[in-house]
Scaffold this active site. Structure first.
Site, PDB file in Angstrom:
ATOM      1  N   HIS A  39       4.469  -4.484 -19.956  1.00 37.18           N
ATOM      2  CA  HIS A  39       3.003  -4.941 -20.112  1.00 37.18           C
ATOM      3  C   HIS A  39       2.892  -6.494 -20.388  1.00 37.18           C
ATOM      4  CE1 HIS A  39       0.142  -1.434 -20.897  1.00 37.18           C
ATOM      5  NE2 HIS A  39       0.957  -1.225 -20.113  1.00 37.18           N
ATOM      6  N   GLY A 107       0.191  -0.365 -10.982  1.00 36.92           N
ATOM      7  CA  GLY A 107      -0.259  -1.413 -12.187  1.00 36.92           C
ATOM      8  C   GLY A 107      -1.471  -1.028 -12.579  1.00 36.92           C
ATOM      9  N   GLU A 108      -2.012  -1.977 -13.718  1.00 39.36           N
ATOM     10  CA  GLU A 108      -3.228  -1.833 -14.213  1.00 39.36           C
ATOM     11  C   GLU A 108      -3.639  -3.269 -14.116  1.00 39.36           C
ATOM     12  OE1 GLU A 108      -0.529  -1.461 -16.812  1.00 39.36           O
ATOM     13  OE2 GLU A 108      -0.423   0.684 -16.443  1.00 39.36           O
ATOM     14  N   GLY A 175      -1.815  10.938  -8.449  1.00 41.99           N
ATOM     15  CA  GLY A 175      -2.534  11.799  -7.400  1.00 41.99           C
ATOM     16  C   GLY A 175      -1.635  12.313  -6.218  1.00 41.99           C
TER      17      GLY A 175
END
Length: 319
Positions: A39, A107-108, A175
């Protein structure tokens, strides 16, 4: 099915030297691997940390002898260029004598927006991840290479220091489409929910490698203390991936998790000293088909948790 147990190093919650110390304790406690988040920001300001994961990995490689290392996970498309990750992973593998696994994901926004290049929609993120993996594989094949993709490019680049045995690439799957990508381009799959359908999608697409799962628990001698600690620093994890991937800063996570109660944490995370409750949470992932289980302790006493794992939890899981 051989199950291996890992410890998730929460880089958002501890300074770099403490993370290295925890990795050594994890090795001593009998964990098979340690996995570290990659992060730029913590999830909450209260966590207070977010050191550079790759420096920490190098220090862990030099400070341990047996335990495996993994990123859980790195986004190789926005904040990093995949050429940099190809080089970093190869170096980490060499420093650890082949103990490293490269976990990759889309990622975020929390971490990727910081370089000012925007944060694309889900479909574009997955397409970028595909190109990034192709670039990493290309550079790991040796020699000079160029790449001209829709989103990413590489110009006359070579990674000079390559290990004889390349690291496995574990691709994050939230998913079925991502699970299929993991089967197609990865060597392993990484998931955060005990969802058997993800494993089935991975296997149906031809995936036959390890399946990494991440399990949150909160250990303390007192169940209330364990729940309070998990709520204070980890309530963000109850928001769900559709929220977690989109918010840009810790302040947004503070606001989004304002109404998450301690009781909500108790419902989702085993809290306290009950070995059976912790073992049940881990076994839910085993039953879904995961065989590499990274356990993340959300409690207030990591040293106590390592003793608990060595003396109670691991024997319960392996008996």
């Amino acid at each position: 099915m051989t199950i291996r147990y890992g410890y998730k190093l929460a880089a958002e919650g501890f300074d770099p030297k403490e993370l290295v110390r925890q990795a050594r304790l994890a090795e001593e406690a009998g964990f098979d691997f340690v996995e570290i988040s990659d992060h730029f920001h913590p999830w909450l300001d209260a966590q207070g940390h977010s050191p550079f994961a790759w420096s920490v990995l190098g220090a862990i490689a030099a400070s341990t002898d047996r335990v495996g290392l993994a990123t859980g996970v790195t986004c190789p498309t926005v904040r990093y260029h995949p050429a940099i990750i190809a080089q970093a992973a190869a170096t980490t593998s060499l420093l650890s004598d082949g103990r490293f696994t490269l976990g990759l994901g889309a990622g975020e926004r929390l971490n990727e927006h910081v370089v000012g290049a925007g944060y694309p929609a889900v479909g574009e993120r997955q397409a970028m991840l595909r190109e990034a993996i192709e670039i990493i594989r290309l550079l790991w094949s040796g020699g000079y290479h160029s790449y001209d993709g829709r989103y990413l490019a590489l110009e006359d680049a070579r990674v000079f220091d390559l290990p004889d045995e390349l690291p496995l690439i574990a691709v994050a799957a939230g998913g079925p489409d991502a699970a299929e990508l993991a089967a197609e381009l990865g060597d392993a799959m990484f998931g955060t929910d005990p969802d058997a359908s993800l494993i089935e999608a991975y296997r149906s697409a031809g995936g036959s490698g390890p399946r990494y799962g991440e399990v949150g628990v909160s250990w303390a001698p007192d169940a209330d203390a364990a729940a309070t600690a998990a709520h204070a620093l980890s309530r963000w994890s109850l928001l769900g991936w559709k929220v977690m991937s989109e918010l840009p800063n810790p302040a947004n996570f503070e606001a989004a998790s304002e109404y998450v109660r301690v009781e909500d944490v108790r419902e989702q995370v085993p809290c306290g000293p009950d070995v059976a409750a912790h073992a049940e949470a881990v076994r839910a992932y085993e039953q879904a088909g995961y065989d590499r289980l990274a356990i993340m302790d959300l409690g207030p006493d990591q040293d106590g948790f390592f003793e608990f794992f060595a003396n109670e939890l691991k024997p319960a899981l392996t008996s």
